[in-house]
Design an enzyme around this catalytic site. Structure first.
Site, mmCIF file in Angstrom:
data_model
loop_
_atom_site.group_PDB
_atom_site.id
_atom_site.type_symbol
_atom_site.label_atom_id
_atom_site.label_comp_id
_atom_site.label_asym_id
_atom_site.label_seq_id
_atom_site.Cartn_x
_atom_site.Cartn_y
_atom_site.Cartn_z
ATOM 1 N N LYS A 1 0.873 -1.180 0.000
ATOM 2 C CA LYS A 1 0.000 0.000 0.000
ATOM 3 C C LYS A 1 0.912 1.233 0.000
ATOM 4 O O LYS A 1 1.399 1.671 1.028
ATOM 5 C CB LYS A 1 -0.906 -0.004 1.235
ATOM 6 C CG LYS A 1 -1.565 1.322 1.629
ATOM 7 C CD LYS A 1 -2.423 1.934 0.565
ATOM 8 C CE LYS A 1 -3.070 3.218 1.097
ATOM 9 N NZ LYS A 1 -2.136 4.381 1.123
ATOM 10 N N GLY B 1 5.677 6.227 8.622
ATOM 11 C CA GLY B 1 4.805 7.397 8.639
ATOM 12 C C GLY B 1 4.792 8.045 10.000
ATOM 13 O O GLY B 1 5.709 7.873 10.807
ATOM 14 N N THR C 1 3.770 9.155 13.899
ATOM 15 C CA THR C 1 3.675 8.369 15.133
ATOM 16 C C THR C 1 2.231 8.047 15.501
ATOM 17 O O THR C 1 1.930 6.919 15.923
ATOM 18 C CB THR C 1 4.370 9.119 16.282
ATOM 19 O OG1 THR C 1 5.759 9.236 15.962
ATOM 20 C CG2 THR C 1 4.228 8.374 17.598
ATOM 21 N N VAL D 1 -0.481 7.737 13.561
ATOM 22 C CA VAL D 1 -1.013 6.700 12.672
ATOM 23 C C VAL D 1 -0.337 5.362 12.979
ATOM 24 O O VAL D 1 -0.988 4.310 12.986
ATOM 25 C CB VAL D 1 -0.813 7.088 11.195
ATOM 26 C CG1 VAL D 1 -1.289 5.962 10.274
ATOM 27 C CG2 VAL D 1 -1.569 8.370 10.882
ATOM 28 N N GLY D 2 0.958 5.395 13.252
ATOM 29 C CA GLY D 2 1.663 4.175 13.620
ATOM 30 C C GLY D 2 1.097 3.526 14.863
ATOM 31 O O GLY D 2 1.013 2.287 14.958
ATOM 32 N N GLU E 1 8.361 2.441 11.492
ATOM 33 C CA GLU E 1 9.364 3.510 11.450
ATOM 34 C C GLU E 1 8.595 4.819 11.427
ATOM 35 O O GLU E 1 7.968 5.184 10.430
ATOM 36 C CB GLU E 1 10.246 3.354 10.208
ATOM 37 C CG GLU E 1 11.581 4.083 10.325
ATOM 38 C CD GLU E 1 11.601 5.416 9.625
ATOM 39 O OE1 GLU E 1 10.936 6.335 10.147
ATOM 40 O OE2 GLU E 1 12.257 5.541 8.588
ATOM 41 N N CYS F 1 12.273 11.391 8.268
ATOM 42 C CA CYS F 1 12.214 11.225 9.724
ATOM 43 C C CYS F 1 13.577 11.384 10.375
ATOM 44 O O CYS F 1 13.658 11.597 11.585
ATOM 45 C CB CYS F 1 11.629 9.857 10.061
ATOM 46 S SG CYS F 1 9.925 9.653 9.512
ATOM 47 N N GLU G 1 7.830 17.347 15.217
ATOM 48 C CA GLU G 1 8.352 17.104 13.875
ATOM 49 C C GLU G 1 7.707 18.068 12.882
ATOM 50 O O GLU G 1 6.484 18.153 12.792
ATOM 51 C CB GLU G 1 8.081 15.657 13.466
ATOM 52 C CG GLU G 1 8.760 15.245 12.179
ATOM 53 C CD GLU G 1 8.604 13.759 11.902
ATOM 54 O OE1 GLU G 1 9.565 13.161 11.373
ATOM 55 O OE2 GLU G 1 7.536 13.198 12.189
#
Length: 501
Positions: free
Chosen positions: A181, A234, A236, A238-239, A256, A290, A387
């Site tokens: 994806k 992506g 944090t 969403v992770g 990551e 990142c 970030e």
């Protein structure tokens, strides 16, 4: 076979080797971030498409069409693919620059190395040995590495092919099947890569491509019960959601996530090296990485001199057409990203950060922002902690090693940092105390397929590349062999001592 996409770009799904539209019929526009123009459309998958892709991958895995091949045959196919990749490399340079806006000099330097990733993991598959474990008694115990099954690989817009290759190469080398994806913003080169894998001889169903929005296609993939492993690059937050969804099915995760990289400059380093290294760390990829050198920590004794030199360096960086080899800084990925970043710059000024250079949108029709640096920044402010994911860095002074470590480690993130010094002992000493998964000394942002890539704290879990990544795409099976030639009767009445385990 059509390998190269034709403009305007039509990016379909690829399921079980067949290119297909989304069942919903819904499409999304693909935007050139350097101009804001629509350059194509992609099929936006829904849950039914995701289910179809996972089912195809599961059938391919269970059939053994890939996992059942000898490791030598899988390695031959991956090496054949690497050759095809190199032969098509000019198309990849052009299309990735067009789609994500990175200057072609950056794109060329990065993508040229990627065939090496597939060759490395093909070689590792041929040479990685299992263990023989010494145990008590007349037993031989050894391990076998078993592929996990269907792996979901979710990539981000900033380095579409590099981020994909870091996980696709070991996933395939170890015998897994995959559903990819890509970011809905940068799907074009992933389509080309999947077509080349088919041409190299990867069987249908082994590699499947799903496009669409993360909140629909990505979420359906993350929660699918037949997914054995998820790799996501992506943000944090969403992770964290993906990790929670994966945990419901006990899927393995490699995440990551965000970063707030520290570039630590000691006063014994050559000033030219420090300036060039810090600028590279901060502005490569328009800061959309990142591991970006988002915080530059400079020893107080050289702070003023560094600021003056760094201002000139930042102001000299050329923004322009990414296809022009003279361009040094491309756009950010979207109007939404540009507006978010400019909002952060306004708040930084209001919080008392001093502007050294840049600070506003750059001219042009696309989503350009000037290379920007602030100084005298409060380490605990928004711009000092969060970030930015854009061409923005902050410069802060420190007094000594302890002070540098306090500031550098004072963040929720722990992905990457660099130490700049000529003192060998200091370099090792400081590196050992930084709570980051990757530390470079007198360099920044270096990657090799043999070196593990990943972070600590809120920067994620697991590792990409290296032996660590290779092993995380399989499970160990322990095989215990009774070599005595005797099976004792546990239920006899002799009264003799017996061994249970």
């Amino acid at each position: 076979m059509t390998v190269k996409p034709v403009e305007p770009f039509d990016v379909p799904l690829i399921i079980d080797g067949k290119e297909t539209p989304a069942t919903s019929g819904h499409n999304m526009n693909i935007i050139n971030p350097a101009t804001g123009a629509v350059i194509g459309t992609l099929a936006a998958a829904g849950e039914a498409d995701v289910n179809h892709a996972v089912e195809a991958a599961r059938r391919a895995f269970e059939s053994g069409v890939w996992s059942g091949l000898s490791v030598h045959e899988r390695a031959r196919i991956l090496n054949r693919f690497a050759d095809l990749f190199e032969a098509s490399i000019e198309d990849f340079y052009r299309l990735e620059t067009l789609n994500n806006g990175r200057p072609v000099t950056e794109t060329r330097a990065q993508i040229a190395r990627l065939p090496q990733f597939y060759r490395y993991f093909a070689a590792l598959a041929l040479t990685r040995r299992s263990d023989v474990i010494p145990v008590e008694g007349p037993y031989l115990v050894y391990t076998q590495r078993v592929p996990l099954g269907v792996c979901a690989l979710m990539t981000s817009f900033n380095h579409p092919l590099m981020i994909l290759s870091k996980s696709l190469a070991p996933a395939l080398a170890t015998g897994n099947t995959v559903v990819i994806k890509p970011s809905e913003q940068t799907p074009i080169t992933t389509l080309l890569l999947v077509r080349l894998l088919k041409q190299a001889g990867v069987p249908d169903g082994v590699v499947n491509l799903i496009n669409g929005e993360g909140r629909e296609a990505g979420a359906a993939l993350a929660r699918h019960p037949d997914i054995a492993k998820i790799v996501f690059t992506g943000g944090t937050e969403v992770g964290r959601q993906i990790g929670a969804a994966a945990a419901q099915n006990f899927a393995v995760t490699t995440l990551e996530l965000g970063g707030k990289g520290a570039v630590i400059v000691f006063d014994d380093i050559d000033m030219d090296r420090a300036i060039n290294g810090a600028a590279f760390a901060a502005f490569i990829g328009a800061g959309q990485t990142c591991v970006c050198g988002a915080r530059i920590l400079v020893q107080r004794s050289i702070y003023e001199r560094f600021l003056e030199r760094f201002r000139g360096k930042v102001q000299s960086i050329r923004t322009g057409d990414p296809a022009d080899p003279k361009t040094q800084l491309g756009p950010v990925i979207s109007a939404r990203s540009r507006d978010r970043i400019l909002g952060m710059l306004d708040r930084a000024r209001n919080d008392g950060a001093k502007l050294l250079a840049g600070g506003k949108a750059a001219p042009g029709d696309g989503f350009f922002i000037e290379a920007t640096a602030f100084y005298d920044v409060d380490p605990d402010s928004e711009i000092g902690q969060d970030e930015v994911f854009g061409p923005v860095t902050v410069i802060m002074p420190f007094d000594d090693e302890a002070d540098a470590l306090r500031i550098a480690n004072g963040t929720q993130f722990g992905l990457a940092a660099s130490v700049w010094t000529n003192d060998v002992a200091r370099a090792h000493r400081v590196a050992s105390k930084l709570t980051f998964g990757m530390v470079w000394v007198n360099d920044h942002h270096r990657l090799d397929p043999a070196s593990p890539w990943g972070g600590f704290k809120q920067s994620g879990v697991g590792r990409e590349t290296g032996i660590e990544s290779f092993d995380q795409f399989s499970e160990p099976r322990a095989v215990t062999v009774n070599t005595s030639g005797v099976t004792h009767d546990w239920y006899d009445d002799s009264g003799q001592p017996k061994r249970l385990n």
